[in-house]
Design an enzyme around this catalytic site. Structure first.
Site, mmCIF file in Angstrom:
data_model
loop_
_atom_site.group_PDB
_atom_site.id
_atom_site.type_symbol
_atom_site.label_atom_id
_atom_site.label_comp_id
_atom_site.label_asym_id
_atom_site.label_seq_id
_atom_site.Cartn_x
_atom_site.Cartn_y
_atom_site.Cartn_z
ATOM 1 N N GLU A 291 0.826 -1.219 0.000
ATOM 2 C CA GLU A 291 0.000 0.000 0.000
ATOM 3 C C GLU A 291 0.850 1.255 0.000
ATOM 4 O O GLU A 291 0.439 2.294 -0.503
ATOM 5 C CB GLU A 291 -0.921 0.028 1.232
ATOM 6 C CG GLU A 291 -2.228 -0.695 0.982
ATOM 7 C CD GLU A 291 -3.278 -0.448 2.066
ATOM 8 O OE1 GLU A 291 -4.222 -1.229 2.096
ATOM 9 O OE2 GLU A 291 -3.162 0.500 2.863
ATOM 10 N N HIS A 320 8.948 -26.346 0.102
ATOM 11 C CA HIS A 320 8.358 -27.464 -0.643
ATOM 12 C C HIS A 320 7.236 -27.001 -1.558
ATOM 13 O O HIS A 320 6.463 -27.813 -2.052
ATOM 14 C CB HIS A 320 7.876 -28.528 0.341
ATOM 15 C CG HIS A 320 9.003 -29.061 1.178
ATOM 16 N ND1 HIS A 320 9.766 -30.150 0.802
ATOM 17 C CD2 HIS A 320 9.553 -28.594 2.329
ATOM 18 C CE1 HIS A 320 10.709 -30.352 1.710
ATOM 19 N NE2 HIS A 320 10.608 -29.416 2.642
ATOM 20 N N LYS A 433 -13.248 1.860 -1.392
ATOM 21 C CA LYS A 433 -14.146 2.140 -0.264
ATOM 22 C C LYS A 433 -15.330 2.989 -0.735
ATOM 23 O O LYS A 433 -16.478 2.749 -0.369
ATOM 24 C CB LYS A 433 -13.396 2.886 0.847
ATOM 25 C CG LYS A 433 -12.444 2.017 1.657
ATOM 26 C CD LYS A 433 -11.887 2.806 2.841
ATOM 27 C CE LYS A 433 -10.940 1.981 3.693
ATOM 28 N NZ LYS A 433 -10.471 2.652 4.887
HETATM 29 O O1 PA5 Z 1 -3.262 1.307 5.849
HETATM 30 C C1 PA5 Z 1 -4.365 1.754 5.617
HETATM 31 O O2 PA5 Z 1 -4.590 2.980 5.659
HETATM 32 C C2 PA5 Z 1 -5.535 0.861 5.296
HETATM 33 O O3 PA5 Z 1 -5.148 -0.451 5.068
HETATM 34 C C3 PA5 Z 1 -6.519 0.883 6.452
HETATM 35 O O4 PA5 Z 1 -5.880 0.418 7.609
HETATM 36 C C4 PA5 Z 1 -7.740 0.018 6.184
HETATM 37 O O5 PA5 Z 1 -8.325 0.383 4.964
HETATM 38 C C5 PA5 Z 1 -8.749 0.177 7.307
HETATM 39 O O6 PA5 Z 1 -9.066 1.524 7.487
HETATM 40 P P1 PA5 Z 1 -9.716 2.033 8.825
HETATM 41 O O7 PA5 Z 1 -8.742 1.811 9.927
HETATM 42 O O8 PA5 Z 1 -9.998 3.470 8.585
HETATM 43 O O9 PA5 Z 1 -10.958 1.237 9.033
#
Ligand code: PA5
Length: 465
Positions: A291, A320, A433
């Site tokens: 990410e 393996h 989202k």
């Molecule tokens: O790293 C990030 O920003 C995302 O992976 C969020 O953690 C994930 O989308 C969950 O978001 P939130 O904590 O707002 O529910």
């Protein structure tokens, strides 16, 4: 710093043309310096609030440990509701530090609640959770930084309704801890209205960089893990990462090696722990790396489409299944091993029948076997001129895990700075989202729904029903 980093097998001297030449450190010294200074200049600012978490939480740590410890005493099950960065840190650390069969231990041996990290909205999984927990003794930590994530809000709504039915509203409220951004978001508003216990996520702490704030600390304290030792380990690693010398700063060093590897087309980064306890650390790393570094444009607005695809692999299990590909397939990977010098248990290979064919195993330990297999895999990869790198943990404990988490976060920040991208946003995730909100009819997302409806329908190339 207790961790040790061996990057010999990344270098040209060891793996030939595929490796990084010694002179790269001097040729690229300006980029290294700039990346280092960019990250250091922003420590504790903007989206880099996570850098200061080992040092900045003194004001509430004791209260958090006491309150959450008291929940741990009462709870038979502790359920984390969260996804992505709001689940993977808690899961990785708890898996590393709890007994390997924690949930299966009898309560008097376990001395802490069973842990369930519910990071999906599979309806079968939700029903399965109801089959194994007793709502009267189950406590819930709803974690969402934004307070808006559909998955987490849905889980919360289902479980809160069930809790109220089972315990009555007044008692149900006491079974919920919310971890979210204070002052903002749907979950925060609900929490205030309902009177839930709330822990805050700092405005500049992004999901995947949040494990050292209450996102991780609340579950760790409920489970009786050593929160202060974890933060002390993270602090030691943070300090090691303040060194401008790329030969001494472990995170800057490996970020640079990965950056150079990407330039050579080694666009896959495999994390291969040789310890089941670190299996979910690979999931944590994969999210952080994917990410943070997978970005379309750089900081100058240029389309770059960069990123290194993270992959998880478990030693020795995946020797393996995947190592054949790593050894003989395309030269597109860097393998990082996580090695453990001293496992918390020792297991001798016994053979009361003295079978000749097994004589080479008898008397050795599984500890020797797993380490021999790691070294053998490292040898095979290096012989095949495959870039590989080893991070050694003297043992798995709260301090070394704190170090490892901080190392991964700084490594990611330095790699993003070398790539000249925004490491801390996730526009691709946000797009998904918003599309989910639109498809579920959330008000304010009508234009997004129109956009989805206008997208070309893909019905031409389908096989089957
Ligand atoms: O790293 C990030 O920003 C995302 O992976 C969020 O953690 C994930 O989308 C969950 O978001 P939130 O904590 O707002 O529910």
């Amino acid at each position: 710093m207790k961790l040790r980093f061996d990057y010999n097998n990344m270098m040209r001297e060891t793996i030939g043309e595929r490796g990084i030449p010694e002179k790269a450190f001097s040729d690229e010294s300006a980029s290294i310096k700039q990346a280092f200074e960019t990250v250091m200049a922003n420590r504790g600012k903007g989206w880099q609030e996570w850098c200061e978490l080992p040092f900045s939480q003194g004001g509430y740590i004791d209260e958090l440990i006491t309150y959450c410890g008291s929940i741990g005493q009462k709870a038979d099950s502790f359920v984390v509701l969260g996804i992505g960065g709001s689940a993977l840190g808690p899961l990785a650390v708890a898996s590393a530090l709890l007994h390997f069969r924690h949930n299966e231990l009898p309560a008097q041996v376990r001395k802490a609640p069973k842990l369930y990290v519910e990071d999906n909205v599979d309806p079968e999984r939700m029903h399965a959770l109801f089959d194994v927990i007793d709502l009267k003794t189950a406590y819930f930590n709803v974690i969402t930084k934004s307070g808006e994530t559909s998955e987490t809000l849905s889980q919360f709504l289902i479980l809160y309704a069930a809790l109220k039915k089972a315990l009555g509203t007044a008692e149900a409220k006491k079974h919920i801890i919310v971890t979210t951004t204070v002052g903002k978001g749907t979950l925060y508003n609900i929490a205030v209205k309902e009177g839930f216990k709330i822990y805050g996520v700092g405005a500049g702490v992004g999901g995947r960089f949040s494990v050292l704030c209450p996102v991780g600390l609340v579950p760790f304290a409920v489970l009786g893990l050593d929160v202060k030792a974890l933060l002390a380990g993270a602090a030691a690693m943070a300090e090691a990462c303040y060194d401008p010398d790329v030969r001494k700063n472990p995170a800057l060093n490996s970020a640079f090696l990965q950056y150079m590897s990407m330039k050579k087309g080694q666009n896959i980064s495999v994390l291969m722990p040789y310890a089941d306890s670190l299996k979910f650390m690979a999931d944590f790393y994969c999210q952080l790396w994917a990410e943070s570094l997978g970005k379309a444009v750089d900081n100058d607005g240029k389309v770059v489409n960069v990123g290194q695809t993270p992959a998880k692999s478990l030693g020795v299990t995946d020797q393996h299944s995947q190592v054949q590909l790593y050894t003989e397939g395309p030269f597109d990977k860097v393998v990082t091993f996580l090695a453990v010098d001293k496992y918390r248990s020792e297991c001798v290979i016994t053979d009361d029948k003295d079978i000749d064919a097994c004589a080479f195993l008898k008397g050795h330990t599984l500890n020797e076997l797993i380490n021999a297999e790691r070294k053998a895999t490292e040898f095979a990869l290096t012989k095949a001129n495959r870039a590989n790198f080893t991070v050694y943990l003297p043992e798995v404990n709260a301090e070394t895990i704190g170090e490892l988490l901080m190392y991964f976060m700084y490594e990611t920040a330095f790699a993003g700075a070398l790539l000249n991208i925004n490491t801390f946003d996730q526009p691709g995730v946000e797009e998904g989202k918003k599309a989910t909100f639109a498809m579920l009819g959330r008000s304010g997302y009508e234009a997004k729904m129109d956009e989805i409806n206008a997208a070309p329908k893909q019905s031409k190339y389908v096989i089957g029903r």
